[in-house]
Design a protein around this motif. Sequence first.
Motif, PDB file in Angstrom:
ATOM      1  N   ILE A 329       0.727  -1.204  -0.019  1.00 54.69           N
ATOM      2  CA  ILE A 329      -0.066   0.197  -0.053  1.00 54.69           C
ATOM      3  C   ILE A 329       0.628   1.139   0.060  1.00 54.69           C
ATOM      4  O   ILE A 329       0.455   2.219  -0.653  1.00 54.69           O
ATOM      5  N   LEU A 330       2.052   1.265   0.759  1.00 55.20           N
ATOM      6  CA  LEU A 330       2.894   2.448   0.587  1.00 55.20           C
ATOM      7  C   LEU A 330       3.633   2.519  -0.637  1.00 55.20           C
ATOM      8  O   LEU A 330       3.811   3.658  -0.973  1.00 55.20           O
ATOM      9  N   GLN A 331       3.838   1.641  -1.474  1.00 52.17           N
ATOM     10  CA  GLN A 331       4.523   1.553  -2.865  1.00 52.17           C
ATOM     11  C   GLN A 331       3.612   2.270  -3.619  1.00 52.17           C
ATOM     12  O   GLN A 331       3.784   2.969  -4.573  1.00 52.17           O
ATOM     13  N   ALA A 332       2.383   1.849  -3.316  1.00 49.48           N
ATOM     14  CA  ALA A 332       1.110   2.411  -4.260  1.00 49.48           C
ATOM     15  C   ALA A 332       0.913   3.934  -3.884  1.00 49.48           C
ATOM     16  O   ALA A 332       0.751   4.813  -5.058  1.00 49.48           O
ATOM     17  N   LEU A 333       1.002   4.448  -2.851  1.00 49.73           N
ATOM     18  CA  LEU A 333       0.636   5.726  -2.379  1.00 49.73           C
ATOM     19  C   LEU A 333       2.168   6.673  -3.110  1.00 49.73           C
ATOM     20  O   LEU A 333       1.627   7.752  -3.473  1.00 49.73           O
ATOM     21  N   PHE A 334       3.185   6.078  -3.210  1.00 50.15           N
ATOM     22  CA  PHE A 334       4.105   7.126  -3.587  1.00 50.15           C
ATOM     23  C   PHE A 334       4.575   6.615  -4.911  1.00 50.15           C
ATOM     24  O   PHE A 334       5.812   6.982  -5.639  1.00 50.15           O
ATOM     25  N   SER A 335       3.719   6.055  -5.782  1.00 47.61           N
ATOM     26  CA  SER A 335       4.040   5.763  -7.381  1.00 47.61           C
ATOM     27  C   SER A 335       3.211   6.524  -8.131  1.00 47.61           C
ATOM     28  O   SER A 335       1.860   7.073  -7.736  1.00 47.61           O
ATOM     29  N   ILE A 336       3.655   7.172  -9.302  1.00 48.92           N
ATOM     30  CA  ILE A 336       2.744   7.954 -10.345  1.00 48.92           C
ATOM     31  C   ILE A 336       1.792   7.364 -10.997  1.00 48.92           C
ATOM     32  O   ILE A 336       0.478   7.820 -11.113  1.00 48.92           O
ATOM     33  N   ASP A 337       1.756   5.988 -10.992  1.00 51.52           N
ATOM     34  CA  ASP A 337       0.808   5.232 -11.782  1.00 51.52           C
ATOM     35  C   ASP A 337      -0.427   5.215 -10.957  1.00 51.52           C
ATOM     36  O   ASP A 337      -1.446   5.345 -11.370  1.00 51.52           O
ATOM     37  N   MET A 338      -0.288   5.114  -9.574  1.00 48.37           N
ATOM     38  CA  MET A 338      -1.651   5.223  -8.586  1.00 48.37           C
ATOM     39  C   MET A 338      -2.014   6.463  -8.573  1.00 48.37           C
ATOM     40  O   MET A 338      -3.313   6.881  -8.451  1.00 48.37           O
ATOM     41  N   PHE A 339      -1.268   7.467  -8.687  1.00 49.18           N
ATOM     42  CA  PHE A 339      -1.803   8.902  -8.580  1.00 49.18           C
ATOM     43  C   PHE A 339      -2.816   9.309 -10.140  1.00 49.18           C
ATOM     44  O   PHE A 339      -3.672   9.792  -9.855  1.00 49.18           O
ATOM     45  N   VAL A 340      -2.160   8.625 -11.163  1.00 49.83           N
ATOM     46  CA  VAL A 340      -2.871   8.745 -12.166  1.00 49.83           C
ATOM     47  C   VAL A 340      -4.101   7.948 -12.380  1.00 49.83           C
ATOM     48  O   VAL A 340      -5.286   8.721 -12.628  1.00 49.83           O
ATOM     49  N   LEU A 341      -4.200   7.049 -11.709  1.00 50.78           N
ATOM     50  CA  LEU A 341      -5.425   6.197 -11.433  1.00 50.78           C
ATOM     51  C   LEU A 341      -6.326   6.922 -10.715  1.00 50.78           C
ATOM     52  O   LEU A 341      -7.685   6.686 -11.019  1.00 50.78           O
ATOM     53  N   PHE A 342      -5.777   7.347  -9.495  1.00 49.73           N
ATOM     54  CA  PHE A 342      -6.594   8.077  -8.604  1.00 49.73           C
ATOM     55  C   PHE A 342      -7.416   9.499  -9.196  1.00 49.73           C
ATOM     56  O   PHE A 342      -8.616   9.561  -9.013  1.00 49.73           O
ATOM     57  N   PHE A 343      -6.621  10.065 -10.051  1.00 51.38           N
ATOM     58  CA  PHE A 343      -7.237  11.137 -10.514  1.00 51.38           C
ATOM     59  C   PHE A 343      -8.154  10.817 -11.575  1.00 51.38           C
ATOM     60  O   PHE A 343      -9.182  11.445 -11.565  1.00 51.38           O
ATOM     61  N   ALA A 344      -7.893  10.072 -12.317  1.00 50.23           N
ATOM     62  CA  ALA A 344      -8.910   9.604 -13.533  1.00 50.23           C
ATOM     63  C   ALA A 344     -10.245   8.936 -12.853  1.00 50.23           C
ATOM     64  O   ALA A 344     -11.445   9.430 -13.323  1.00 50.23           O
ATOM     65  N   THR A 345     -10.157   8.206 -11.874  1.00 50.63           N
ATOM     66  CA  THR A 345     -11.473   7.545 -11.358  1.00 50.63           C
ATOM     67  C   THR A 345     -12.265   8.582 -10.645  1.00 50.63           C
ATOM     68  O   THR A 345     -13.373   8.754 -10.421  1.00 50.63           O
ATOM     69  N   THR A 346     -11.445   9.460  -9.733  1.00 51.57           N
ATOM     70  CA  THR A 346     -12.315  10.681  -9.068  1.00 51.57           C
ATOM     71  C   THR A 346     -12.898  11.551 -10.061  1.00 51.57           C
ATOM     72  O   THR A 346     -14.196  11.902  -9.779  1.00 51.57           O
ATOM     73  N   CYS A 347     -12.130  12.093 -10.898  1.00 47.73           N
ATOM     74  CA  CYS A 347     -12.915  12.728 -12.351  1.00 47.73           C
ATOM     75  C   CYS A 347     -14.083  11.996 -12.971  1.00 47.73           C
ATOM     76  O   CYS A 347     -15.058  12.487 -13.216  1.00 47.73           O
TER      77      CYS A 347
END
Length: 423
Positions: A329-347
Amino acid sequence: MVVAGSCSCADMKSLSLQIITGRWFMVFASLLIVSAAGATYMFGLYSNTVKSILGYGQTTLNLLGFFKDLGANVGILSGLINEITPPWVVLSIEAAMNLLGYIMIWLAVSQKIAKPKVWQMCMCICVGANSQAFANTGALVTRVKNFPESRGVVLGILKGYVGLSGAIITQLYHAFYGTDPKALILFIGWLPAAISFAFLLTIRTMKVIREENELKVFYNFLYISVGLAGFLMVIIIVEKQLTFSQGEYGGSAAVVLLLLFLPLAVVVQEEFKPWKIKQQALDAHSEHPQLKIMAENSTESTNSEKEVKEVSCFSNMFNSPERGEDCTILQALFSIDMFVLFFATTCGIGGTLTVVDNLGQIGASLGYPNKSMSTFISLINIWNYLGRVTAGFGSEIVLDKYKFPRPLILTLILLLSSKMVCT
């Protein structure tokens, strides 16, 4: 005759133990847990009751809806806890949070306690909704770990049952409590907690064993879930046209429970095969004890060779694994891939959540009766199921046959949904 009877009793006990401790029974337990973990999708059914009894305006109700969505979709805490504790701890916390959050809302709406402040109601609904994230982490993430080769299928079937949970709970609620919306809040408070407590020791991480017919078994679960979704859709439409008594609701709920427990037949069938092989091996070992000793020694040596030193999740939090590999979970929090997925699903999903949360108010403003709103919200749960199952099974098929990546599928789906909303 006595010996034969005792042997038969021993065999039944051994088979029962094989079923209960097998990983297919854990899949069944996970299906039941997530089938009751969709209380957040039922906000539209009781939001008008909260609004009228507590004297809230639309702005305050939107604030409650925001904290509900915040609790339901923030799973960082449950993920961190799952990294350092076994799944039963996560499910215990889920049950306690669900019980505490929704029971407090029920006490406020039933006027059994003094009218709480708005921030207190926001905190209660956030805690209750966040239990869904703990349920998904405890049941769903553990299943993905146990079936890493079929993760898309596992996610599709389990998230599909999450989508159906609102319609399932609605049918059971009418059978237990009739049409009292305040009782619905009580029901979604104790039912998920009771199911999670019942399967606390069942959900656990097991050694991965790839079976040849693994995908076929999941398709059997899929067929049963399609039958459940079909029955729910039909009975919801019939209930809209006719007036059901509580006893008739009880009959429809009995069919729903039958379809919910039908996967247990698949579990028994699949666990019987390894049990039979194990029994034959034990019989062979009893005739040739030397083989048993050699087999045990070979197993121990193999297990010792496969032992891998575990690494703390905090020590490698900045060392992202290769794409496609498991990460903490910590690796995911600090990864660019997860940030992009988070932003896309939020929008992409934020607008849909806003509409679902306000279905009760939209229906009331258009003059729809409560019965029609209950029907519409339940049907949305059916469509939610179809979308989740299609996403899980469809993406797995496209990825396997055509090597079409899931992020690109997500992009196309979001573009399509944006186009449909705009038109």
